[in-house]
Design an enzyme around this catalytic site. Structure first.
Site, PDB file in Angstrom:
ATOM      1  CB  SER A 140      -0.768  -0.059   1.313  1.00 20.08           C
ATOM      2  OG  SER A 140      -1.425   1.091   1.561  1.00 20.08           O
ATOM      3  CE1 TYR A 153      -3.983  -1.917   5.206  1.00 22.43           C
ATOM      4  CE2 TYR A 153      -3.146   0.137   4.790  1.00 22.43           C
ATOM      5  CZ  TYR A 153      -3.748  -0.891   4.422  1.00 22.43           C
ATOM      6  OH  TYR A 153      -4.131  -0.957   3.097  1.00 22.43           O
TER       7      TYR A 153
END
Length: 265
Positions: A140, A153
């Protein structure tokens, strides 16, 4: 065991980016092991692939668990004779800053997002070496830039980038390539859920939330899953034969924008 053919494992294959990657790889001639925790969405993707004349198998397993990862690797070998490509796409989100983070949440996010990739890559490595295979980690942009309050995350996605680099460095001479893809916002069930939270907070609808979240994005919109999948499929292909240890950003330009600068008039 069937005759040996090109085969890929795709984790988180039931929806979103994983589904799109599986379909793209089937289009490129791969047989695909569809891996995920829930069998129903995997079965739906399997039916889509069968309708195109492609070949797939469903593996309902938690690859963040050693036994689940072993099942995924073993089932792929049984179905297709070996493993040529591993796409580590399984992931969950989290929105806790450090002081609100719990050890249980931290462990769950890292196990799902990062440990799963470690386990499956390690278990598949003998095949990848023998078949000059590829690993693609779906990370990401939050592995590169910190999202607000997304501690576990972001850390897990940064780990996926470094895991790809370590595999590339350690096994490149043995014919294995490994790379990471870093999407920004993608229109997936996970992205929709996040946008619904923004919409509820701002008193707007989902589409307005996507627009709000892309005000500074040069393209002004989120990605579609297929736009990320095409990059993953490229990295898995021979066309990317000299790309190794790379981090490919697929974010429409989000990370090139200076958020402190005045907008152009």
């Amino acid at each position: 065991m069937t005759a040996t053919r090109r085969a890929a494992i795709v984790t988180g294959a039931g929806t979103g980016i994983g589904r799109a990657v599986a379909l793209a790889l089937v289009g490129d001639g791969y047989s695909v092991a569809l891996v995920g925790r829930r069998s129903e969405p995997l079965e739906a993707v399997d039916a889509e692939i069968a309708a195109t004349g492609g070949s797939a198998c469903v593996v309902a397993a938690d690859v963040g668990d050693p036994a689940g990862a072993a099942t995924a690797a073993e089932r792929t070998r049984e179905a297709f004779g070996g493993v040529d490509v591993v796409v580590n796409n399984a992931g969950i989100g989290s929105d806790k800053p450090l002081l609100d983070e719990t050890l249980e949440n931290w462990d769950a996010v890292l196990r799902t997002n990062l440990t799963s990739a470690f386990l499956l890559s390690q278990l598949s490595m003998p095949d990848l070496i023998a078949r000059r295979g590829r690993v693609v980690n779906v990370a990401s942009i939050n592995g590169l830039v910190a999202g607000p309050g997304w501690t576990s995350y972001c850390v897990s996605k940064a780990g996926l980038i470094m895991l790809a680099r370590c595999i590339a460095n350690d096994y490149g001479r043995r014919g294995v390539r490994a790379n990471a893809v870093c999407p920004g916002w993608v229109r997936t069930p996970m992205g929709d859920a996040d946008m619904d939270e923004v919409a509820a907070r701002e008193g707007i609808d989902r589409e307005a939330a996507y627009r709000l979240s892309h005000e500074s994005n040069p393209l002004g919109r989120p990605a579609e899953p297929e736009e990320v999948a095409s990059v993953v499929a490229f990295l898995a292909s021979n066309a990317a034969s000299y790309i190794n240890g790379a981090t490919i950003v697929v974010d429409g330009g989000t990370t090139i924008v200076d958020p402190t600068a005045e907008p152009s008039r």
